[in-house]
Write a protein that holds these residues in place. Structure first.
Motif, PDB file in Angstrom:
ATOM      1  N   VAL A  69       0.835  -1.203   0.000  1.00 53.71           N
ATOM      2  CA  VAL A  69       0.000   0.000   0.000  1.00 53.71           C
ATOM      3  C   VAL A  69       0.868   1.250   0.000  1.00 53.71           C
ATOM      4  CG1 VAL A  69      -1.657   1.342   1.357  1.00 53.71           C
ATOM      5  CG2 VAL A  69      -1.996  -1.117   1.047  1.00 53.71           C
ATOM      6  N   ARG A  70       1.924   1.256   0.815  1.00 53.21           N
ATOM      7  CA  ARG A  70       2.811   2.427   0.860  1.00 53.21           C
ATOM      8  C   ARG A  70       3.508   2.639  -0.475  1.00 53.21           C
ATOM      9  NH1 ARG A  70       4.148   0.239   5.959  1.00 53.21           N
ATOM     10  NH2 ARG A  70       6.196  -0.414   5.235  1.00 53.21           N
ATOM     11  N   LEU A  71       3.939   1.564  -1.115  1.00 51.63           N
ATOM     12  CA  LEU A  71       4.637   1.709  -2.399  1.00 51.63           C
ATOM     13  C   LEU A  71       3.711   2.252  -3.473  1.00 51.63           C
ATOM     14  CD1 LEU A  71       6.672  -1.625  -2.376  1.00 51.63           C
ATOM     15  CD2 LEU A  71       7.600   0.695  -2.178  1.00 51.63           C
ATOM     16  N   PHE A  72       2.466   1.806  -3.508  1.00 51.38           N
ATOM     17  CA  PHE A  72       1.517   2.321  -4.495  1.00 51.38           C
ATOM     18  C   PHE A  72       1.112   3.772  -4.177  1.00 51.38           C
ATOM     19  CE2 PHE A  72       1.041  -1.996  -6.011  1.00 51.38           C
ATOM     20  CZ  PHE A  72       0.755  -1.803  -7.356  1.00 51.38           C
ATOM     21  N   SER A  73       1.396   4.211  -2.957  1.00 52.75           N
ATOM     22  CA  SER A  73       1.107   5.589  -2.576  1.00 52.75           C
ATOM     23  C   SER A  73       2.327   6.491  -2.744  1.00 52.75           C
ATOM     24  CB  SER A  73       0.619   5.636  -1.122  1.00 52.75           C
ATOM     25  OG  SER A  73      -0.544   4.843  -0.961  1.00 52.75           O
ATOM     26  N   GLY A  74       3.423   5.919  -3.250  1.00 50.84           N
ATOM     27  CA  GLY A  74       4.619   6.705  -3.522  1.00 50.84           C
ATOM     28  C   GLY A  74       5.598   6.793  -2.387  1.00 50.84           C
ATOM     29  N   ASP A  75       5.370   6.046  -1.311  1.00 49.80           N
ATOM     30  CA  ASP A  75       6.250   6.071  -0.147  1.00 49.80           C
ATOM     31  C   ASP A  75       7.332   5.015  -0.290  1.00 49.80           C
ATOM     32  OD1 ASP A  75       7.472   6.171   2.297  1.00 49.80           O
ATOM     33  OD2 ASP A  75       5.677   5.733   3.485  1.00 49.80           O
TER      34      ASP A  75
END
Length: 392
Positions: A384-390
């Motif tokens: 989820v964080r990776l798909f949010s750019g984190d």
């Protein structure tokens, strides 16, 4: 469906391997008990401690025989496998149970139910006794699973090491430099890569032994992004089983989840499951990614296989691919993970402590393809964080 031997899986310690894996066989068919019993007895690292025609007799014999692995038929008179399973696990908490079932919808439903109740895995059984005697694939898969799961069962201090291993595996996700981070993940040393900066557009997942449970854990945690992300899953399963897996996935996530169909466009918010007996790939039809089903030979002894999905996804989406390799026997997915990395994408692997068998994710980690090696209950949050750019 069949699997490679445990290529890429960690070998058990010498002491654990010296003592044969103790196997109990439970099947009401005398032909099956005799034949499969001989297969087990022929293996130098296994011993058949009991063969029962009745699940009730087997439950009563668990404490006395103390088996490492039970191969349990589903359809039996007196007491069926679904009823016997929790009684066996109650008698021996660390017992490994492998369900044996035919490729009917009822048996597939029961097999997946048994996985949720504590069975380690299942083996699709030919529908007739004659089919059992003439199926080398059934013999190979059964023996491979007994061996891999029996060895895994004997690895020392698995439970006590879980927390420490989880911390070790999770740490590299917070490290920006250097680009390759060494791990002391006893007894294995592996390195993780730095996460690439490109925002992912698609999630591809590969899994095998223990995969249905791991998939449910991961997918339920992806609710914040499932509406805007296409998810493509290759789980080593035969026909009928993949149909039911897709149905269960739809119920667990509340999102459309179906067996993939040849030529259909890949759409955000949809979960695609590779159908049993076909490889699932992606291709471009004009500007639109679409499903391509392939009826070619098994790859890594598997059909469907993970490698062709990962490789084709890297060709279509390039560095916008996020791949995840979950628990499973063999090394399927490792070459495809290398293709994802070469295209600029990222790979996450499940850690050893939370895997039923650390074959597939272990092969990815040991090859240096993974940017993170995480416990299964931490993977969704990271995705989820990776798909949010984190990237932290």
């Amino acid at each position: 469906m069949s699997f490679a031997s445990t290529t890429g899986a960690p070998a058990a310690g010498a002491a654990a391997q010296a003592e044969p894996i103790k196997v109990m066989l439970v099947d009401d068919a005398v032909v099956v008990r005799g034949l499969v019993g001989r297969w087990i007895s022929d293996e130098p690292d296994m011993t058949l401690v009991a063969a029962h025609r009745s699940a009730r007799e087997a439950v009563a014999d668990i404490t006395r025989q103390d088996p490492d692995v039970v191969v349990l038929d589903i359809e039996m008179p007196d007491m069926d496998g679904l009823t016997a399973l929790p009684l066996m696990i109650a008698a021996k908490r660390d017992l490994v149970v492998v369900m044996a079932s035919t490729l009917t919808r009822r048996s597939a439903e029961i097999s997946l139910k048994c996985l949720s109740l504590g069975a380690a895995d299942y083996v699709p059984k030919p529908e007739s006794n004659a089919g059992v005697t003439t199926s080398p694939a059934f013999r190979r898969e059964l023996i491979d699973k007994i061996r891999a799961l029996g060895r895994r069962h004997r690895l020392p201090a698995r439970a006590s090491a879980t927390a420490a291993r989880a911390q070790t595996a999770a740490a590299p996700a917070r490290v920006a430099a250097p680009s390759i981070v060494p791990h002391a993940h006893a007894p294995h040393a592996f390195k993780t890569r730095a996460f690439q900066a490109m925002l992912p557009k698609v999630l591809v997942i590969g899994a095998s032994t223990g995969g249905p449970q791991a998939l449910t854990t991961v997918l339920r945690g992806l609710q914040p992004i499932l509406e805007r992300v296409p998810v493509l899953i290759t789980q080593h399963m035969p026909p009928t089983f993949t149909t039911i897996l897709a149905e269960h996935t739809a119920k667990a996530t509340g999102r459309p989840a179906t067996e993939a169909k040849d030529g259909e466009p890949v759409q955000a918010g949809h979960i695609y499951v590779a159908p049993g007996g076909r490889h699932m790939l992606v291709k471009r039809v004009g500007a639109t990614p679409a499903i391509q089903l392939d009826d070619g030979p098994p790859i890594n002894f598997c059909k469907p296989a993970v490698d062709p999905l990962f490789k084709s996804a890297a060709q279509v989406w390039g560095g916008a691919v996020l791949a995840c390799v979950l628990t499973g026997m063999g090394s399927d997915g490792s070459h495809g993970a290398g293709d994802v990395v070469a295209a600029g994408g990222n790979v996450i692997a499940q850690d050893e402590a939370s895997s039923v068998v650390w074959g597939m994710p272990g092969a990815v980690a040991m090859a240096g393809h993974a940017a993170a090696v995480l416990p299964v209950d931490q993977i969704a949050a990271k995705i989820v964080r990776l798909f949010s750019g984190d990237r932290s």
